[in-house]
Design a protein around this motif. Structure first.
Motif, mmCIF file in Angstrom:
data_model
loop_
_atom_site.group_PDB
_atom_site.id
_atom_site.type_symbol
_atom_site.label_atom_id
_atom_site.label_comp_id
_atom_site.label_asym_id
_atom_site.label_seq_id
_atom_site.Cartn_x
_atom_site.Cartn_y
_atom_site.Cartn_z
ATOM 1 N N ILE A 49 2.538 5.409 -11.069
ATOM 2 C CA ILE A 49 3.333 5.825 -9.911
ATOM 3 C C ILE A 49 2.439 6.551 -8.906
ATOM 4 C CG2 ILE A 49 5.339 7.173 -9.133
ATOM 5 C CD1 ILE A 49 5.997 4.702 -10.916
ATOM 6 N N CYS A 50 2.434 6.076 -7.692
ATOM 7 C CA CYS A 50 1.564 6.594 -6.636
ATOM 8 C C CYS A 50 1.690 8.107 -6.467
ATOM 9 C CB CYS A 50 1.896 5.865 -5.329
ATOM 10 S SG CYS A 50 1.013 6.447 -3.877
ATOM 11 N N ARG A 51 2.891 8.610 -6.279
ATOM 12 C CA ARG A 51 3.042 10.051 -6.007
ATOM 13 C C ARG A 51 2.534 10.899 -7.168
ATOM 14 N NH1 ARG A 51 7.948 8.113 -6.350
ATOM 15 N NH2 ARG A 51 9.228 8.677 -8.132
ATOM 16 N N GLU A 52 2.693 10.414 -8.403
ATOM 17 C CA GLU A 52 2.175 11.146 -9.561
ATOM 18 C C GLU A 52 0.650 11.132 -9.570
ATOM 19 O OE1 GLU A 52 4.124 9.395 -12.958
ATOM 20 O OE2 GLU A 52 6.103 10.067 -12.280
ATOM 21 N N LEU A 53 0.071 9.983 -9.251
ATOM 22 C CA LEU A 53 -1.390 9.887 -9.201
ATOM 23 C C LEU A 53 -1.979 10.762 -8.106
ATOM 24 C CD1 LEU A 53 -1.521 6.040 -9.734
ATOM 25 C CD2 LEU A 53 -2.369 7.750 -11.356
ATOM 26 N N LEU A 54 -1.213 10.950 -7.026
ATOM 27 C CA LEU A 54 -1.674 11.784 -5.911
ATOM 28 C C LEU A 54 -1.279 13.246 -6.063
ATOM 29 C CD1 LEU A 54 -0.993 9.474 -2.826
ATOM 30 C CD2 LEU A 54 -3.128 9.807 -4.081
ATOM 31 N N GLY A 69 0.821 -1.211 0.000
ATOM 32 C CA GLY A 69 0.000 0.000 0.000
ATOM 33 C C GLY A 69 0.850 1.254 0.000
ATOM 34 N N GLY A 70 0.260 2.344 -0.460
ATOM 35 C CA GLY A 70 0.965 3.619 -0.472
ATOM 36 C C GLY A 70 2.159 3.619 -1.410
ATOM 37 N N GLY A 71 2.061 2.858 -2.478
ATOM 38 C CA GLY A 71 3.174 2.791 -3.416
ATOM 39 C C GLY A 71 4.366 2.063 -2.827
ATOM 40 N N MET A 72 4.109 0.942 -2.183
ATOM 41 C CA MET A 72 5.080 0.086 -1.504
ATOM 42 C C MET A 72 5.568 0.749 -0.215
ATOM 43 S SD MET A 72 7.309 -1.673 -4.462
ATOM 44 C CE MET A 72 6.509 -2.566 -5.772
ATOM 45 N N GLY A 73 4.899 0.388 0.854
ATOM 46 C CA GLY A 73 5.291 0.876 2.173
ATOM 47 C C GLY A 73 5.268 2.384 2.309
ATOM 48 N N ARG A 74 4.346 3.013 1.592
ATOM 49 C CA ARG A 74 4.158 4.462 1.624
ATOM 50 C C ARG A 74 5.352 5.235 1.053
ATOM 51 N NH1 ARG A 74 3.071 8.990 5.165
ATOM 52 N NH2 ARG A 74 1.029 9.781 4.638
ATOM 53 N N MET A 75 6.129 4.560 0.185
ATOM 54 C CA MET A 75 7.245 5.235 -0.482
ATOM 55 C C MET A 75 6.777 5.971 -1.733
ATOM 56 S SD MET A 75 10.457 2.607 -0.009
ATOM 57 C CE MET A 75 9.680 1.241 -0.889
ATOM 58 N N TYR A 133 -9.697 12.753 4.175
ATOM 59 C CA TYR A 133 -8.771 11.870 3.473
ATOM 60 C C TYR A 133 -9.429 11.315 2.204
ATOM 61 C CZ TYR A 133 -6.127 7.559 2.493
ATOM 62 O OH TYR A 133 -5.418 6.551 1.872
ATOM 63 N N TYR A 134 -10.621 10.759 2.349
ATOM 64 C CA TYR A 134 -11.305 10.153 1.211
ATOM 65 C C TYR A 134 -11.698 11.203 0.167
ATOM 66 C CZ TYR A 134 -11.478 5.766 3.781
ATOM 67 O OH TYR A 134 -11.133 4.626 4.450
ATOM 68 N N ARG A 135 -12.012 12.403 0.599
ATOM 69 C CA ARG A 135 -12.412 13.460 -0.327
ATOM 70 C C ARG A 135 -11.219 13.923 -1.177
ATOM 71 N NH1 ARG A 135 -14.454 16.374 3.141
ATOM 72 N NH2 ARG A 135 -12.871 17.964 3.430
ATOM 73 N N LYS A 136 -10.022 13.941 -0.590
ATOM 74 C CA LYS A 136 -8.834 14.450 -1.282
ATOM 75 C C LYS A 136 -8.120 13.416 -2.140
ATOM 76 C CE LYS A 136 -7.519 18.014 2.058
ATOM 77 N NZ LYS A 136 -6.485 18.438 3.001
ATOM 78 N N GLU A 173 -11.334 5.250 -6.245
ATOM 79 C CA GLU A 173 -11.650 5.118 -7.668
ATOM 80 C C GLU A 173 -10.544 4.381 -8.410
ATOM 81 O OE1 GLU A 173 -14.410 5.376 -9.616
ATOM 82 O OE2 GLU A 173 -15.196 5.545 -7.598
ATOM 83 N N LEU A 174 -9.293 4.604 -8.010
ATOM 84 C CA LEU A 174 -8.188 3.875 -8.637
ATOM 85 C C LEU A 174 -8.309 2.379 -8.346
ATOM 86 C CD1 LEU A 174 -5.221 6.322 -7.929
ATOM 87 C CD2 LEU A 174 -6.446 5.986 -10.104
ATOM 88 N N CYS A 175 -8.765 2.031 -7.146
ATOM 89 C CA CYS A 175 -9.015 0.626 -6.815
ATOM 90 C C CYS A 175 -10.074 0.043 -7.746
ATOM 91 C CB CYS A 175 -9.464 0.483 -5.357
ATOM 92 S SG CYS A 175 -8.175 0.787 -4.141
ATOM 93 N N ALA A 176 -11.140 0.790 -7.955
ATOM 94 C CA ALA A 176 -12.213 0.330 -8.836
ATOM 95 C C ALA A 176 -11.724 0.194 -10.272
ATOM 96 C CB ALA A 176 -13.401 1.289 -8.766
ATOM 97 N N ILE A 177 -10.937 1.149 -10.722
ATOM 98 C CA ILE A 177 -10.410 1.099 -12.089
ATOM 99 C C ILE A 177 -9.532 -0.137 -12.263
ATOM 100 C CG2 ILE A 177 -8.803 2.230 -13.688
ATOM 101 C CD1 ILE A 177 -9.964 4.931 -12.559
ATOM 102 N N ALA A 178 -8.637 -0.375 -11.307
ATOM 103 C CA ALA A 178 -7.751 -1.542 -11.384
ATOM 104 C C ALA A 178 -8.547 -2.843 -11.378
ATOM 105 C CB ALA A 178 -6.753 -1.521 -10.228
ATOM 106 N N ALA A 179 -9.532 -2.938 -10.491
ATOM 107 C CA ALA A 179 -10.363 -4.143 -10.431
ATOM 108 C C ALA A 179 -11.123 -4.341 -11.739
ATOM 109 C CB ALA A 179 -11.333 -4.067 -9.254
#
Length: 154
Positions: A104-109, A47-53, A127-130, A135-141
């Motif tokens: 890439i997580c940081r780019e998506l965020l 999670g968080g782009g591998m251990g929040r990195m 948190y959920y609003r920002k 939605e990324l989870c839904a897209i991936a699924a």
């Protein structure tokens, strides 16, 4: 299970507190062949782009975990299986990148750099609003579910 049902299930897992990788992978527990809680345990560090990195998005890592079940590469001597697995992973990642602009997580965020701490953010309504993560989870699924339909595995 329909594509839409899998998309919603991934959203629901994320909004119930699981990380992005867990949410996607747990959605396919029937495909992976493990209980949801075991998948949550194994996927926890992604999670968080591998251990929040903030590296490869956890939703993409979740897709990769499912790809291992859809197209196993567990025989070290089977180069064809490994090639097929890598091809599937590259296809899933390309579809995600096409839909979202990056894997890439940081780019998506929209972050210029990681936050620099392993401490996860509190899951508040703010948190959920920002964050686009549910939605990324839904897209991936959805990408994985449609690939399964294409592979005649639904």
């Amino acid at each position: 299970m329909t594509v839409e049902e899998r998309e919603q299930k991934a959203r629901d897992f994320f909004t119930s507190g699981y990380n992005c990788c867990q949410a996607v992978a747990m959605t396919f527990s029937d495909v992976i062949g493990l209980p949801e809680k075991e998948i949550a345990r194994l996927a926890g560090g992604f999670g968080g782009g591998m251990g929040r990195m903030r590296e490869v998005c956890g939703t993409v890592s979740g897709m990769v975990l499912v790809a291992g079940a859809l197209c196993p590469a567990d025989d070290v001597a089977d180069k064809a299986a490994k090639t097929a697995n890598y091809a599937l992973v590259q296809d899933l990642a390309a579809q995600f990148r096409a839909a979202n602009g990056s894997i890439i997580c940081r780019e998506l965020l929209g972050l210029s750099k990681p936050e620099g701490t392993p401490v996860p953010s509190d899951r508040t309504s703010d948190y959920y609003r920002k964050r686009p993560c549910s939605e990324l989870c839904a897209i991936a699924a959805g990408i994985v579910a449609r690939k399964m339909e294409e592979m005649k595995l639904d």
